[in-house]
Enzyme design. Structure first.
Site, PDB file in Angstrom:
ATOM      1  N   GLU A  61       0.847  -1.201   0.000  1.00  0.00           N
ATOM      2  CA  GLU A  61       0.000   0.000   0.000  1.00  0.00           C
ATOM      3  C   GLU A  61       0.888   1.259   0.000  1.00  0.00           C
ATOM      4  O   GLU A  61       1.856   1.332   0.779  1.00  0.00           O
ATOM      5  CB  GLU A  61      -0.856  -0.014   1.279  1.00  0.00           C
ATOM      6  N   LYS A 140      -9.836   1.929  -1.500  1.00  0.00           N
ATOM      7  CA  LYS A 140      -9.935   1.406  -0.129  1.00  0.00           C
ATOM      8  C   LYS A 140     -11.236   1.855   0.532  1.00  0.00           C
ATOM      9  O   LYS A 140     -11.536   3.052   0.593  1.00  0.00           O
ATOM     10  CB  LYS A 140      -8.726   1.918   0.663  1.00  0.00           C
ATOM     11  N   CYS A 179      -5.035  -3.144   3.484  1.00  0.00           N
ATOM     12  CA  CYS A 179      -4.584  -2.890   4.854  1.00  0.00           C
ATOM     13  C   CYS A 179      -5.690  -2.950   5.904  1.00  0.00           C
ATOM     14  O   CYS A 179      -6.155  -4.025   6.255  1.00  0.00           O
ATOM     15  CB  CYS A 179      -3.835  -1.552   4.881  1.00  0.00           C
TER      16      CYS A 179
END
Ligand SMILES: NC(=O)CCC(=O)C(=O)O
Length: 295
Positions: A61, A140, A179
């Site tokens: 990321e 995300k 993440c």
């Protein structure tokens, strides 16, 4: 110093060969505050070019823009067609590999939708084809920062990302997550429900919570009976020490291969038939009682 770890066999055939193997490389990029963004993009490009041939390469990321460098995100943000992804697309084309370029700080194109909060910035993962085309993007969904960092500056993604890849070993359905998403099991369950076999998860996960990272990756793999490929960052930037410990988790919840805390490459071959065997031998997902629980 770059470490290299090769995965041990979770389920090799009797003669050590594999049926339906997908060869992957996860690059745990280490960086600090001194390396300019463009130098890092060049360094990682050379690293990918120098790898042994694989079907798929996964990067972490925000490895170029800085996972916790939120003070500079507004100025370093790029279009998905910007310089970083354009360079990684050339690398994908040159090497003829699927390249998950990790995530970038994406800015909205002029005149395009800026998201529900009007910020026009996202944490966006980009999957590039061996022809160098953008095959899929994922913004995300769960923003990390508890009111600061991502939730203060970025828009939340709204769409799941599920896509089929044609690799040497055949077609494989992958799902994308990033993440902090790892803490939200409902996202992974939805990916599983859409037939995902391999989840690609780039991260910038800090050292103090690295045991959460290891445990949650195994849990998401085991409960959904999917492969989970977790590619973290190493080094310290913006005062935050990154946790490393990238890992490849099998649909049994076993760790096939993992790295330590420094920079390194994790190379392994996934036996995609293992997933089918695990689901056939232990069909737990068929015992869900969704309507009883109000779903
Ligand atoms: N970059 C992130 O999403 C960090 C997530 C994290 O540190 C945590 O979930 O803990």
């Amino acid at each position: 110093m770059v470490d290299c770890a090769a995965g041990s066999d979770v389920d090799a055939g009797r003669d050590g060969t594999r049926v339906n193997g997908l060869k992957v490389a996860l690059l745990q990029v280490s960086y600090g505050d001194d390396e300019p963004l463009r130098d890092r993009v060049e360094r990682v490009s050379q690293w990918v070019r120098g790898l042994e041939p694989t079907d798929l390469v996964l990067l972490p990321e925000l490895w170029a823009h800085g996972g916790f460098a939120s003070a500079s995100w507004r100025t370093t943000a790029e279009l998905v067609s910007g310089q970083t992804i354009a360079q990684m697309a050339s690398v994908a084309r040159e090497t003829g590999t699927w390249l998950h370029a990790g995530s970038v700080i994406e800015k909205a194109d002029e005149g395009a939708d800026r998201g529900s909060e009007g910020r026009g910035l996202w944490n966006t993962s980009v999957l590039l084809s061996p022809q160098g085309e953008v095959h899929k993007t994922y913004r995300k969904i769960h923003r990390f920062g508890f009111g600061d960092g991502e939730p203060r500056l970025l828009e939340a993604g709204t769409d799941l990302a599920v896509v089929d890849l044609e690799a040497n070993s055949g077609s494989v359905r992958v799902g994308m997550a990033t993440c902090y998403d790892l803490r939200f099991p409902e996202l992974f369950r939805q990916l599983g429900d859409q037939g995902v076999e391999v989840v690609l998860l780039p991260a910038a996960w800090p050292m103090p919570r690295v045991e959460h990272w290891r445990l949650l990756g195994r849990a998401r793999a085991l409960e959904n009976q999917t492969w989970v490929l977790q590619c973290n960052t190493a080094g310290t930037h913006s005062g935050v020490e990154m946790g490393g410990h990238s890992q490849i988790v099998a649909p049994t919840g076993e760790v096939l291969a993992e790295l330590g805390s420094g920079e390194g490459a994790l190379v392994a071959e996934l036996d995609l038939d293992l997933l089918k065997r695990v689901r056939a031998d232990f069909p737990v997902l068929a015992d869900r009682r969704l309507s009883t629980l109000g779903y």
